[in-house]
Design a protein around this motif. Structure first.
Motif, short mmCIF file in Angstrom:
data_model
loop_
_atom_site.label_atom_id
_atom_site.label_comp_id
_atom_site.label_asym_id
_atom_site.label_seq_id
_atom_site.Cartn_x
_atom_site.Cartn_y
_atom_site.Cartn_z
N UNK A 205 24.76 54.85 102.29
CA UNK A 205 25.17 53.65 102.64
C UNK A 205 26.71 53.89 102.36
N UNK A 206 26.48 54.56 100.34
CA UNK A 206 27.75 54.24 100.22
C UNK A 206 28.44 55.53 100.38
N UNK A 207 28.34 56.16 100.91
CA UNK A 207 28.98 57.55 100.83
C UNK A 207 28.81 58.67 100.18
N UNK A 208 28.33 58.15 99.15
CA UNK A 208 28.11 58.95 97.68
C UNK A 208 27.10 59.89 98.30
N UNK A 209 27.40 61.83 97.62
CA UNK A 209 26.63 63.03 97.50
C UNK A 209 25.53 63.08 96.52
N UNK A 210 24.73 63.68 97.22
CA UNK A 210 23.56 64.02 96.26
C UNK A 210 23.75 65.63 96.59
N UNK A 211 23.98 66.05 95.17
CA UNK A 211 23.72 67.92 94.90
C UNK A 211 22.70 68.13 94.56
N UNK A 212 22.21 69.64 95.57
CA UNK A 212 21.17 70.68 95.41
C UNK A 212 21.61 71.07 94.72
N UNK A 213 21.41 71.18 93.09
CA UNK A 213 21.32 72.54 92.03
C UNK A 213 20.27 72.78 92.02
N UNK A 214 19.87 74.16 91.09
CA UNK A 214 18.71 74.38 90.60
C UNK A 214 18.48 73.83 89.55
N UNK A 215 17.34 74.14 89.30
CA UNK A 215 16.11 73.01 88.56
C UNK A 215 16.83 73.33 86.60
N UNK A 216 17.10 74.89 86.72
CA UNK A 216 17.64 75.74 85.14
C UNK A 216 19.17 74.88 84.82
N UNK A 217 19.69 74.87 86.00
CA UNK A 217 21.36 74.21 85.91
C UNK A 217 21.62 73.01 85.19
N UNK A 218 20.21 71.86 86.55
CA UNK A 218 20.19 70.75 85.95
C UNK A 218 20.26 70.24 85.08
N UNK A 219 19.51 71.24 83.84
CA UNK A 219 18.46 70.74 83.09
C UNK A 219 19.66 71.09 81.85
N UNK A 220 20.39 71.86 82.24
CA UNK A 220 21.66 72.72 81.03
C UNK A 220 22.43 71.55 81.18
N UNK A 221 22.57 70.39 82.00
CA UNK A 221 23.93 70.16 82.30
C UNK A 221 23.94 68.73 81.33
N UNK A 222 21.62 68.46 81.51
CA UNK A 222 22.07 66.80 81.30
C UNK A 222 21.65 67.31 79.49
N UNK A 223 21.66 68.49 79.18
CA UNK A 223 20.94 68.20 77.72
C UNK A 223 22.34 68.62 76.68
N UNK A 224 23.74 69.07 77.96
CA UNK A 224 24.75 69.31 77.13
C UNK A 224 25.45 67.82 77.13
N UNK A 225 24.99 67.01 78.10
CA UNK A 225 25.77 65.67 77.72
C UNK A 225 24.75 64.55 77.65
N UNK A 226 23.46 65.22 76.69
CA UNK A 226 23.31 63.94 75.67
C UNK A 226 22.05 63.94 76.33
N UNK A 227 21.32 63.65 77.65
CA UNK A 227 20.79 62.93 78.29
C UNK A 227 19.39 63.53 78.25
N UNK A 228 18.92 64.36 77.87
CA UNK A 228 17.67 65.41 77.21
C UNK A 228 17.71 65.84 76.43
N UNK A 229 16.21 65.42 75.40
CA UNK A 229 15.03 64.75 75.51
C UNK A 229 15.40 62.99 75.84
N UNK A 230 15.17 62.36 76.98
CA UNK A 230 15.64 60.80 77.01
C UNK A 230 14.98 59.90 75.79
N UNK A 231 14.09 60.32 74.91
CA UNK A 231 12.92 59.28 73.56
C UNK A 231 13.34 59.78 72.92
N UNK A 232 13.40 59.79 71.70
CA UNK A 232 13.28 60.18 70.29
C UNK A 232 11.72 59.91 69.37
N UNK A 233 10.56 60.63 70.70
CA UNK A 233 9.78 60.21 69.91
C UNK A 233 8.60 61.01 70.34
N UNK A 234 7.72 61.92 69.67
CA UNK A 234 6.90 62.43 69.68
C UNK A 234 6.26 62.69 71.24
#
Length: 243
Positions: free
Chosen positions: A44-73
């Motif tokens: 409804x807000x007109x925001x774009x949902x991107x379809x990217x490869x899983x490996x590229x998405x993981x690399x992007x999220x790790x580079x931005x500090x979003x992965x790993x999500x929690x500091x627990x074993x």
């Protein structure tokens, strides 16, 4: 994998979020907790949902500090340092053409070249096939789980044994052949025993490495994005960055 971008309400940092997490609440590195919009609200807000490869998405999220999500074993849930792991999903293969597209046959010792048809590559040329797909998969695994639960402590011990018995075998062989007057009372069976022990520990270590790879993959699959990556690339090899 479908993702969308969402800005943190505290620091303004833009995060790329997995579409499966739409409608859930997340906590930014700054400590601000926000409720993500649902997929219907994004449309409804007109925001774009991107379809990217899983490996590229993981690399992007790790580079931005979003992965790993929690500091627990991932095994015992105790707070620990992150293990810098890498998933090698695909690698480029270099194929060298040596026959120029012809099939060389030997009939009564007379070489006959049969053309295979089509445009053949030049002799000695190289062809690149595939592509490099490598994604960082940092994971929180404490020292206890790394050495005991996973068994990397056992691998270190076996590696030391293989090295010690291998060096002992080499020294005994050198002493036996180079200075027989010093080793005249040393039975050659000792040399064979040291060599057999080195080979046996090497075989045990190879089996242990296979077992470790299975256990490490089971740990990574506890993180949803990593599980999706391993399902997409079932033959991916997990290694440490410092190796």
């Amino acid at each position: 994998m479908k993702t969308f971008e969402h800005a943190c309400g505290g620091c303004g940092k833009i995060h790329r979020i997995d579409a499966k997490c739409a409608g859930a609440s997340i906590t930014c590195r700054c400590g601000f907790r926000t409720l993500l919009p649902s997929l219907s609200e994004l449309k409804r807000a007109g925001k774009v949902v991107f379809d990217v490869p899983t490996a590229e998405a993981i690399t992007h999220m790790v580079g931005r500090g979003m992965l790993p999500e929690t500091p627990f074993c991932v095994e015992c849930r105790s707070k620990c340092e992150v293990r810098p792991l890498v998933a090698v999903c695909e690698q480029t293969q270099v194929i060298t053409h040596s026959s120029g597209g012809s099939l060389d046959l030997m009939i009564f010792e007379i070489p006959i070249a049969l053309p295979l048809g089509g445009r053949s590559p030049a002799v000695g040329s190289e062809e690149l096939r595939g592509r490099d797909v490598i994604a960082p998969v940092p994971t929180h695994i404490c020292g206890y789980c790394w050495n005991l639960t996973l068994g990397y402590g056992t691998d270190t011990f076996l590696r030391v044994l293989v090295f010690v018995f291998g060096v002992a075998t080499a020294l005994l062989l050198l002493l036996w052949f180079a200075a027989p007057w010093l080793a005249f009372d040393l039975p050659f069976g000792y040399v064979m025993m040291a060599g057999a022990a080195a080979f046996a520990f090497w075989v045990i270590r190879r089996w242990n490495l296979t077992r470790l790879a299975v256990r490490l993959r089971s740990c990574l699959k506890k993180i949803p994005l990593y599980a999706a990556l391993l399902e997409e690339y079932p033959e991916a090899k997990i290694s440490r960055e410092n190796v």
